[in-house]
Design an enzyme around this catalytic site. Structure first.
Site, short mmCIF file in Angstrom:
data_model
loop_
_atom_site.label_atom_id
_atom_site.label_comp_id
_atom_site.label_asym_id
_atom_site.label_seq_id
_atom_site.Cartn_x
_atom_site.Cartn_y
_atom_site.Cartn_z
N ASN A 238 18.08 -0.87 1.91
CA ASN A 238 18.73 0.41 1.58
C ASN A 238 19.20 0.39 0.12
O ASN A 238 19.91 -0.53 -0.28
CB ASN A 238 19.95 0.62 2.48
CG ASN A 238 19.53 0.83 3.92
OD1 ASN A 238 19.08 1.91 4.28
ND2 ASN A 238 19.64 -0.20 4.73
N ASP A 298 15.27 8.03 4.23
CA ASP A 298 16.13 7.67 5.36
C ASP A 298 16.86 8.91 5.88
O ASP A 298 17.03 9.89 5.15
CB ASP A 298 17.17 6.66 4.83
CG ASP A 298 17.69 5.73 5.91
OD1 ASP A 298 17.36 5.95 7.08
OD2 ASP A 298 18.43 4.80 5.56
N GLU A 355 14.30 6.30 14.40
CA GLU A 355 15.46 5.39 14.40
C GLU A 355 16.31 5.61 15.64
O GLU A 355 16.32 6.70 16.20
CB GLU A 355 16.40 5.74 13.24
CG GLU A 355 15.90 5.52 11.89
CD GLU A 355 17.07 5.52 10.90
OE1 GLU A 355 17.48 4.43 10.53
OE2 GLU A 355 17.55 6.60 10.51
#
Ligand code: C2E
Ligand code: CA
Ligand code: CA
Length: 411
Positions: A238, A298, A355
């Site tokens: 990330n 994301d 996710e």
């Protein structure tokens, strides 16, 4: 005269699954669930507490005399206990999924309007960070800037190697074969003798400026770990949006890959889109992409992203936020969203990762809807590298590891 409301904590509680309930269960059920939500919120009030309606699915609990984190944590535990049982609507059990943003009283907040706006900001953070609740405290935010001790503590922790990456497996939707892992930071706080989750420090680190050295440290260690895993397993790291404006990031990543002798295609950078991304960030992302590094967007669908932004980001992968993934099991609208994102990705030659897959039913549905890769507690929680290797890679005998890689290349 001061505003008496600012003496008390403000907890803005949102019923997350409200939007999708009307589609999945109809207006009548929605009204029943909303009424039960309010009645449970009312039941946790003590004398002097207030409950304000902000929106049909959003209420602000004003908690009298609650000024400290320990006390608000106790209040939130009580709230979760109260909301834990699903609502029975005509025999069907509907869960109350909530998220909260909390503002604690501080000297900087002089009006309840400001408290509410801080609670709203905390709620946005809770959404972005995928946490059940986030406590906003302007004194905290200012403290990192003003209190050199906290920055010193972060620096010490960085020097002592207290920030470590845990790895969470990612698998193919088709066969459940391991494809790689996401690196998620944990702070092994030696002073507190506990493992601290990123939701509790990342934001403060971002404000302290130490996020840059921390991210570089995490990138280097994740790259080194991945170089020890069998090919073509990849690692995803990330990277906060703030860092994407730094051209230096490209050189640093290029150097780390060269030192570890890792194929750039085995590194994925996960970025979150928040608002308009500066041109500089797009340039940095393009340069990383030219290097061969993979880019993943994301928490897709939760930011203030636009299609123009999406068009400009050289992304290879979309990570579908768990709100849609988990919602898809019960909501038609969420299923339609997942389906459309998969379609969009296909047409743009991108991969889709779902996710927050927590059970077999969700995994099967995501496979059916065309997601390429899956990630979530169902396949494994984030864990230290040794455990990841043992459980997900090392347990395989050498020949099986080779077969596994061959199967991956074929898939
Ligand atoms: P994220 O990047 O969206 O990471 C996914 C979060 O969801 C992780 O929380 C992960 O533990 C959690 N998760 C994974 N599977 C499931 C599941 O099946 N169910 C549920 N309920 N949760 C699941 P974590 O590790 O606490 O990280 C939270 C956020 O903190 C991350 O969200 C990311 O935004 C940030 N973060 C984590 N590690 C780093 C890092 O190394 N650098 C930066 N800049 N941010 C990080
Ligand atoms: Ca991520
Ligand atoms: Ca995410």
């Amino acid at each position: 005269m001061g505003d008496p409301m600012i003496e008390h904590a403000h907890a803005l509680v949102e019923l997350v699954n409200y939007e999708t309930l009307a589609d999945s269960h109809g207006e009548q059920s929605l009204a029943l669930v909303a009424a039960e939500f309010v009645s449970r919120l009312k039941s946790i009030r003590r004398a002097g507490d207030a409950l304000l309606e902000i929106a049909p699915n959003q209420y602000c609990l004003v908690l009298r005399g609650v000024k400290q984190r320990q006390h608000i944590n106790l209040a939130m535990e009580k709230l979760y206990r109260e909301l834990a049982h699903p609502v029975d609507v005509l025999g069907e059990q509907i869960p109350l999924v909530v998220r909260s943003g909390i503002a604690l009283p501080s000297a900087n907040l002089t009006q309840s309007k400001q408290m509410l706006s801080c609670a709203q900001s905390a709620l946005r953070h809770a959404k972005r960070r995928d946490r059940p609740h986030v406590i906003f405290s302007s004194s905290d935010a200012a403290a990192v800037r003003q209190d050199p001790n906290l920055s010193v503590r972060f620096q010490e922790a960085l020097d002592m190697g207290e920030f470590v990456s845990y790895f969470q497996p990612k698998v193919t939707a088709a066969y459940g074969t391991l494809v790689g892992a996401e690196a998620l930071v944990r702070w092994h706080d030696a002073k507190l003798k506990k493992v601290v989750l990123p939701g509790q420090f990342i934001e403060q680190l971002e404000q302290s400026g130490l996020i840059f050295p921390l991210t570089l440290h995490l990138l280097k260690s994740a790259i080194a770990r991945c170089a020890d895993w069998p090919e073509p397993l990849h690692v995803a790291v990330n990277v906060p949006p703030k860092l994407l404006t730094e051209e230096f990031l490209v050189t640093a990543i290029g150097d780390a890959l060269a030192i570890a002798d890792l194929d750039p295609a085995r590194l994925t950078i996960e970025i979150t889109e928040r608002g308009q991304m500066p041109k500089q960030s797009i340039r940095v992302l393009r340069n990383l992409s030219k290097l061969g590094v993979q880019i993943a967007i994301d928490d897709f669908g939760t930011g203030e992203s636009s299609l123009v932004q999406f068009r400009n980001i050289p992304a290879d992968t979309i990570k579908l936020d768990r709100i849609f993934v988990q919602g898809a099991v019960t909501s038609k609208k969420d299923r339609a969203i997942v389906h459309s994102v998969v379609e969009l990705a296909r047409r743009c030659q991108m991969q889709v990762v779902a996710e927050g897959v927590e059970d077999a039913k969700t995994a099967d549905l995501m496979k059916e809807l065309g997601c390429d890769w899956l990630q979530g507690y169902w396949f494994g929680k984030p864990m230290p590298n040794d455990e990841f290797v043992k459980k997900h890679i090392g347990a395989l005998p050498r020949s099986a590891a080779v077969d596994h890689v061959a199967a991956l290349l074929d898939s």
